[in-house]
Enzyme design. Structure first.
Site, short mmCIF file in Angstrom:
data_model
loop_
_atom_site.label_atom_id
_atom_site.label_comp_id
_atom_site.label_asym_id
_atom_site.label_seq_id
_atom_site.Cartn_x
_atom_site.Cartn_y
_atom_site.Cartn_z
CG ASP A 143 -7.65 -5.65 1.48
OD1 ASP A 143 -8.78 -5.92 1.92
OD2 ASP A 143 -7.40 -4.58 0.89
CG ASP A 200 -12.69 -8.50 0.53
OD1 ASP A 200 -12.70 -8.32 1.75
OD2 ASP A 200 -12.71 -7.55 -0.30
CG ASP A 228 -0.11 -18.67 -6.92
OD1 ASP A 228 0.39 -18.92 -5.82
OD2 ASP A 228 0.49 -18.86 -8.00
CE1 TYR A 273 -4.21 -1.79 0.40
CE2 TYR A 273 -2.64 -3.42 1.21
CZ TYR A 273 -3.90 -3.09 0.72
OH TYR A 273 -4.83 -4.09 0.55
CE LYS A 329 3.58 -16.26 -7.09
NZ LYS A 329 3.00 -17.56 -7.56
#
Length: 353
Positions: free
Chosen positions: A240, A244, A216, A130, A183
């Site tokens: 984040d 969701d 992933d 961010y 990752k």
């Protein structure tokens, strides 16, 4: 308990009103008093103060026992130098709310899209991908030449260690398993550091299991079989995204409670956005904000050793579960017919019962 109430944008006033009604009901049942200070942030504050986050809000937040924070319509905000401040990010950085705690679970008799689940995503909240929270001065993304955009990512051992430790502590109270999501095969330095620090912390918790999964693959595995996961520890952007996904698979993003917590302060904020398309229509599902408020009570009770607040939080969650178990006491997004206020009334009735 002194609370700062910031309704925010869009459906914020509606879901906050529902949450305050539930808090009032649980206060009556457990003889708790909630002293609420209401102030404006977001677009209303921009009109009256020239900024979406007036200068006195964060100092005021440091004087109360907790904050109830509404959603943002930040895509409607002007640039920062014209008053458009991302107040969610400002709270997370200004109060050092380094842990974003996001549970996702299926509920009895409520349809859901994935497998059964009961997990908590522990999202590092102060750095990562961010750009508005990565630099000491200036933005974390820029265009060196026309047609080329660069964004900086910051990952520190300090921040990783904190979220990892909170994850293992939480897992000890649950099913004693932490899954680190990363990752590191691609981001070998940044995610490599994340994975190393998590493993170092894990050595201090031999009674808690640790595995790690690529981001992933994790998205696919949550769809395939979320029952295997307990506490998921990850960086800001991954958390984040995954939260969701998990919440939607568990039934709806509107069911997802969320708490931003640090060592000294905590802010309850619904996981979803401001839903400008249904503003003022009494259609918003207030469950996420109500459950976030319950999480704040739980945090306060644990921090101060006051079990009555833990009991109050459990009572709210149980009332939500009972309300959602009946099709006729669900909101329209879940196939029911109740509006925002009527659903809050149903939850209040369950608390009183």
């Amino acid at each position: 308990m002194k609370l700062l109430v910031l309704k925010g944008d869009g459906i914020g006033p509606e879901i906050m009103g529902a949450s305050l009604a539930v808090l009032e009901a649980v206060g009556r049942r457990f003889e708790l008093t909630f002293d609420c200070i209401e102030r404006d942030v977001g677009l209303d504050a921009l009109k009256t103060h020239g900024t979406t986050l007036p200068d006195d809000i964060l100092p005021l937040a440091r004087t109360v026992d907790g904050v109830l924070l509404g959603p943002m319509s930040n895509l409607q905000y002007p640039p920062r130098d014209k008053g458009g401040v991302n107040f969610s990010a400002a709270f997370r950085i200004g109060l050092d709310l380094y842990a974003n705690i996001r549970p996702a679970k299926t509920r009895p008799d409520l349809p859901h899209r994935g497998t059964e689940m009961d997990l908590v995503i522990m999202r590092e909240n102060t750095e990562g991908m961010y750009p508005d929270r990565n630099m000491f001065s200036g933005p974390g993304e820029f265009m060196p030449v026309e047609g080329v955009a660069i964004s900086m990512r910051k990952v520190t051992a300090f921040a990783i260690e904190r979220i990892a430790r909170r994850s293992f502590e939480l897992a000890r109270k649950r099913r004693s398993k932490v899954t680190a999501v990363h990752k590191a095969n691609a981001f070998q330095v940044t995610d490599g550091l994340f994975l190393k620090v998590v493993r170092d912390v894990a050595a201090e918790y031999p009674d808690v299991g640790l595995d790690d999964v690529l981001i992933d693959a994790m998205a696919a595995l949550l769809v395939r079989d979320a029952t295997r996961y307990d506490v998921i520890c990850t960086t800001n952007f991954y958390g984040d995204t995954l939260s969701d996904l998990a919440s939607e698979l568990s039934g709806s993003l509107g069911l997802a409670g969320s708490l931003n917590a640090g060592d000294d302060y905590a802010v309850a904020q619904a996981q979803h956005g401001s839903a400008p398309d249904i503003v003022g229509q009494d259609k918003a599902n207030p469950t996420s904000m109500i459950l976030s408020s319950a999480m704040l009570l739980d945090w306060f009770g644990q921090r101060h050793g006051e079990a009555i607040y833990l009991d109050a939080a459990k009572a709210i969650e149980a009332a939500i579960d009972r309300s959602l178990s009946h099709p006729d006491t669900r909101t329209s997004d879940l196939g029911g017919s109740l509006g925002t206020k009527a659903f809050a009334d149903a939850v209040v009735s369950q608390i009183q019962a």
